[in-house]
Every structure is written in C-alpha cells, then in structure tokens.
Motif scaffolding. Structure first.
Motif, PDB file in Angstrom:
ATOM      1  N   ILE A 213      13.261  19.837 -65.794  1.00  0.00           N
ATOM      2  CA  ILE A 213      13.326  19.235 -66.865  1.00  0.00           C
ATOM      3  C   ILE A 213      14.541  19.695 -67.145  1.00  0.00           C
ATOM      4  CG2 ILE A 213      12.012  21.201 -67.885  1.00  0.00           C
ATOM      5  CD1 ILE A 213      12.511  17.819 -69.703  1.00  0.00           C
ATOM      6  N   SER A 214      15.588  18.700 -67.554  1.00  0.00           N
ATOM      7  CA  SER A 214      16.904  18.964 -68.168  1.00  0.00           C
ATOM      8  C   SER A 214      17.030  18.189 -69.359  1.00  0.00           C
ATOM      9  CB  SER A 214      18.024  18.571 -67.026  1.00  0.00           C
ATOM     10  OG  SER A 214      17.885  17.035 -66.700  1.00  0.00           O
ATOM     11  N   SER A 215      17.333  18.952 -70.280  1.00  0.00           N
ATOM     12  CA  SER A 215      17.518  18.469 -71.865  1.00  0.00           C
ATOM     13  C   SER A 215      18.830  19.109 -72.533  1.00  0.00           C
ATOM     14  CB  SER A 215      16.371  18.438 -72.315  1.00  0.00           C
ATOM     15  OG  SER A 215      15.529  17.522 -72.038  1.00  0.00           O
ATOM     16  N   TYR A 216      19.007  18.495 -73.859  1.00  0.00           N
ATOM     17  CA  TYR A 216      20.039  19.267 -74.746  1.00  0.00           C
ATOM     18  C   TYR A 216      18.992  19.053 -75.691  1.00  0.00           C
ATOM     19  CZ  TYR A 216      23.813  20.546 -77.605  1.00  0.00           C
ATOM     20  OH  TYR A 216      24.561  21.231 -78.305  1.00  0.00           O
ATOM     21  N   PRO A 217      18.851  20.134 -76.801  1.00  0.00           N
ATOM     22  CA  PRO A 217      17.934  19.986 -77.770  1.00  0.00           C
ATOM     23  C   PRO A 217      18.367  19.009 -78.698  1.00  0.00           C
ATOM     24  CG  PRO A 217      18.461  22.348 -77.037  1.00  0.00           C
ATOM     25  CD  PRO A 217      19.458  21.611 -76.643  1.00  0.00           C
ATOM     26  N   MET A 218      17.466  18.332 -79.280  1.00  0.00           N
ATOM     27  CA  MET A 218      17.483  17.506 -80.510  1.00  0.00           C
ATOM     28  C   MET A 218      16.199  17.326 -81.006  1.00  0.00           C
ATOM     29  SD  MET A 218      19.439  13.949 -80.345  1.00  0.00           S
ATOM     30  CE  MET A 218      20.135  13.255 -81.978  1.00  0.00           C
TER      31      MET A 218
END
Length: 560
Positions: A213-218
């Motif tokens: 899982i790769s994400s940038y918080p939003m």
C-alpha cells in the motif's frame, strides 16, 4: 405512552472534546448487550473547536442508515443545540450539562461536571454521559464496565477505576430517568462485530491478496491507509507513505510489475495528480487498484464532507483509450467482497480497477455477521526465453510475466510498443495494440457485477442508485411500503452491466438518486443505453448525506 424499540442518539461537541470516544464505547456497549447498532459522524475541517456530531441508532431490529430524527440529543458544548435546531422536534429529549439545556423544552439537566469531579477530575464527564445513555437503553452492566476498561486499558489503574465508577454512577442515573425505550436484545447480535466502511475496504483488500500500500494522506481515504498500516505486520503488507500522490501511484504500478498486489488510497484532489500514472497503467498493461474516498469538490471543496462527485473523474482519467473497471459498494459486505474482487480483476485483465466510496460510507458502521467468502486468483505466468509481454491474442489478454520468474525478459514501455515491448511508430502495430487493449472489454463486461433489485419485481417506478446510498434508499422504500416502487442499485458502475437495460426499460418511470449536482451516473446510463429516460433525478450536493426521511419525501413527490 407506547415504548419505542429504537433510539436515535445524537452527541454534539467540539473537536477534541471526546465525541468519538463516547461513540466508540457506547456503540460497543450496545452491541455487546445484544442491540443492533448503526453510527455515523460529521465533522468540521479543524483539529480543535468547531462543532461535530455523531448519530447512534440502537434498535431491536437491524438499522443501517442515517436518519434526521433525534430522540435524545446530548450537547457537550454551548453551540451544539443551535446547530442541530432543524432536527429537534417536540419529542426530542435534550439531555446534558444543566447550563447547556436549562432553557430548552423537554430537557433533562444533569450536573455532569460536578459528578465527574466527585471522582477526581471533570475529564470523567464523558464516562458519566456514556453511563447515562447505557442506563437509558438498559444495556448490560458488564458490557459497560468491560468496554470502559478496554478503552482506557493503557491508562493507570487509578484512571481506569475512576472512569468505571463515573460510568456506573451515570448508569444509575440513566436507569432512573424512566424514558420510554424498550429495546429487545438478541444473543445472536452479541456474536457479531462492528465494522465501518474503512475497515471493510481494508480487510477486503487483504482478502484479495493486497501486500503493498502506497499513499499520501488525504481525508477521507486516509482511514483505509491507516487500517492497512495497522494490520501490516500481521498480514505481511509493505507500507509506504509517499512524498506525493504521483509517487504513490507509480510505486503501486512498479509493485504490480514486480509481482506484488498493490493499492493506493486517495481522494479526488489526490487522484487528480495520479491521472498520468493511470494512463501508464493502461499503456503498459500493468494493473493498479485505486481506492477513492469521495468528498465534495472542486479543489479543496468540503474536505470532511461527503459526495458522489468523482465518478466522471475516474471514468475519464488518463489520456488515450484503454479499459478500466469501477466498483461502488453499497454496504459493508459488498465493500469487502468488491475490494477483494478488484485485485483479482486487475490481475486477470491487466487494467486499472477503482473502488469508489465516500466520507459517509467510510465513517459509518454497524454490526455484521461474517464477511462473504472470497479467494485470491492469480494470473502470472512463468516466462520462457521467447516470452513476448504483449503477445497478440484473440481476447486481448497477453500472458503477464514478472521479472525473475522464468527465463524471459519482461519489457514494458510507456511509448507504443510491439509484442516484445520494443518502442514502435509503425501505424499497423499501433492499430493492432490499441485494438488488443480495447478487446479486453468484451470479457470484462461478461465479468460485470449485475445490479441488485430491491422491492417488488412488478414495479412501475424504479429508483436507480449507486454506491453508498443503497441502505438509505432501501430503508426509505421499506417505510413507504409502496409495492409499485423498487430500487435498482449498481455496485459496478463501469462498464455498466448490459442486463441493466431490461430493468430500466421495464419501468414506467425511472428516477435517478445521486449525491452530486450533475447526475453523473444518469448521464452515463444515457450514453450506454438508447431509449432510457434519464431526466428525472433526485440530487443532493450540500456535503451531507441523504437521510431516510429526505428520501421518503423526495420519492413520494415523484410517485404521486
């Protein structure tokens, strides 16, 4: 006066005042006492202050949707009542600190701070409130004690004991009020567990084999990212909080290329940055799964509110023509099942697959039985020395190899390419490759999840919904009791399942209900099927979810 078998409790206070703690504990106390529970929240875009609220429905029967009705309002600060004034009726009981409720009709003033301070500190006020509400619904005392103890387990023994004693004092007060609620418990409910939309998506992804899982918080999609992070050690998931959304999407594609099953979780503004990566996925035929938690736009919009406004965004994201699949679960079981299915379909067809939810869906929870059975389907092949990554096949699906699994070289390129993955500018090869990629749609449509019909098959009026409005509309139709009205709910919104046409053309009147300003799904249906009248639409786009009462009123006007 007749006793009610359901109660709708609304707690309202400032961010940082402990509203979520009360929600967390009380819902579990109710469930562990054998009561059906539904809860959802709305909150302002600020860390502290403002005014947030949580609705908790506790019932003898299953409850799974938001209602306007407030039976008991618990204001935790001085502006909570005015903010919720439109939802307060003559029957609403307003219960809280005396200074907040003393000028209200049908109010019960309790010196919560004073009671809390008698146990050593006014911070125990929320535990007193939890106890009072537990007493009103006649929850089990053991359930109250055990959940207070569990929630504060990381605190000192002295603090845990004080919170328990404060809650028990409130419990005595709640039972003594003699309010007219008689909720019947069920032993079966005690065996169930509480789950929200974020957890359902995350656990479904794990069931589908997600291991990256790769994400940038939003907001609101961060909750799925944090849930997978929380479970990462248990399930062997590699977690990366990327420096931005562009990096997150490209890392997920790279992970799939290497043989992982990867997902990104984002919202509309973050996904806007990912559109080039979606095109890359389409060109190199490397899968990607994207969870998109919708919120109102454009731009930052209402960052903590809810909307179904991003269907067009994911439908048309990326330049050029290539296939994709879009799911929009309507309940927690569908969220679990379709999140798992997303990984299987991405792997099978080598395309981007989207899971569309929204703030209301992700932040709502209720008690459920076991999730549906799902299985991981893998489609990676072992390569040989003559391996061609983009072999032209009858159905457009080329055997997908990964580096290091076999003797073949796995070439991919974002430029147009031949069967081996070499760059080309040949008109003939270009035409064949475009047709190859689009050819997949024939089989993707065969795998489409059909819409579900709720209500009588002999309908005259058909309410068409998708995504998170399913259970709200379902309860509204049940309460209306009109056998001429049914609902058709889509949990796959693209490609639109062909079987939908027969349902739509059977109705005398089709009414689309959506949480956006344009009627995005109605417009998609108009493009998909000739002869379906899509003009009648019930649309809401103020950032707040439909309530059961609003849907009942809107449908009643359409079917008169």
């Amino acid at each position: 006066m007749e006793k009610k078998s359901e109660i709708s409790i609304v707690l309202s206070g400032a961010a940082g005042q402990g509203v979520q703690a009360v929600e967390h504990i009380l819902t579990r106390v109710a469930k562990d006492s054998g009561f059906h529970v539904f809860a959802t929240k709305e909150y302002m875009s600020r860390v502290r202050g403002g005014n947030n609220s949580t609705e908790i429905r506790i019932s003898s029967q299953p409850v799974k949707a938001y209602v306007d009705r407030i039976d008991v309002l618990v204001p935790l600060n001085d502006n909570a009542i005015e903010r919720l004034r439109p939802r307060i009726t003559e029957e609403t009981i307003i219960l809280g600190e005396k200074k907040y409720v003393e000028n209200e009709k049908n109010s019960i003033g309790i010196l919560l701070e004073e009671i809390a301070e008698s146990f050593g500190n006014k911070i125990y006020e929320n535990s007193v409130a939890i106890g009072i509400l537990a007493g009103i619904i006649k929850a089990e005392e053991d359930a109250l004690v055990n959940n207070i103890k569990a929630y504060f387990s990381k605190k000192s023994e002295e603090v845990v004991k004080a919170n328990i004693n404060a809650a028990l004092k409130g419990y005595e007060i709640g039972k003594s009020l003699g309010l007219r609620f008689e909720i019947i418990p069920s032993e079966q409910v005690k065996k169930q567990y509480l789950l929200n939309g974020s957890e359902a998506v995350a656990k479904g992804a794990i069931a589908g084999g997600c291991n990256f899982i790769s994400s940038y918080p939003m907001s609101p999609a961060t909750t799925v990212f944090t849930e997978l992070s929380r479970l990462s050690k248990q399930y062997g998931i590699l977690v990366d909080q990327a420096e931005d959304e562009i990096a997150a999407a490209n890392m997920a594609i790279a992970a799939w290329y290497a043989g992982a099953r990867a997902m990104v979780s984002t919202s509309g503004g973050g996904f806007a940055l990912m559109t080039e990566a979606i095109s890359l996925s389409g060109m190199i035929e490397t899968p990607i799964v994207v969870h998109l938690g919708q919120r109102p736009g454009p731009a930052t919009g209402l960052p903590t509110r809810t909307e179904q406004g991003d269907l067009n965004l994911v439908l048309y994201a990326g330049h050029g023509d290539f296939p994709r699949i879009i799911y929009a679960p309507g309940n927690l079981c569908e969220a679990y099942e379709l999140s798992a299915k997303a990984f299987n379909m991405a792997d099978k067809y080598q395309v981007p697959v989207f899971i569309l939810t929204d703030q209301y869906f992700l932040d709502s929870f209720y008690n459920v039985d076991e999730m549906p059975q799902v299985k991981i389907e893998r489609y990676i092949v072992k390569t040989d020395e003559n391996y061609k990554r983009y072999t032209l096949t009858e159905d457009g699906i080329s055997p997908r190899g990964i580096p290091g699994y076999g003797k073949g070289l796995v070439r991919v390129d974002s430029d147009e390419h031949d069967e081996y993955g070499h760059i080309t500018e040949s008109a003939e090869v270009r035409r064949k490759m475009v047709e190859k990629r689009l050819k997949k749609m024939e089989k993707i449509i065969q795998d489409a999840v059909p819409p579900k019909l709720f209500g009588s098959e002999n309908y005259k009026y058909l309410i068409v919904t998708w995504g998170s409005t399913q259970l709200i509309v379902k309860e509204a139709l049940e309460k209306l009791g009109n056998k001429d009205v049914a609902m058709l709910h889509f949990s796959q919104v693209y490609p639109v399942p062909p079987i939908a046409e027969s349902y739509l053309k059977k109705a005398q009147k089709v009414i689309f209900l959506e949480q956006n300003a344009a009627g995005q799904f109605a417009n998609l249906i108009k493009l998909t099927f000739d002869g379906v009248d899509t003009r009648r639409r019930i649309l809401k786009y103020d950032g707040f979810p439909f309530s059961v009462e609003q849907v009942m009123e809107a449908i009643s006007k359409e079917v008169e």
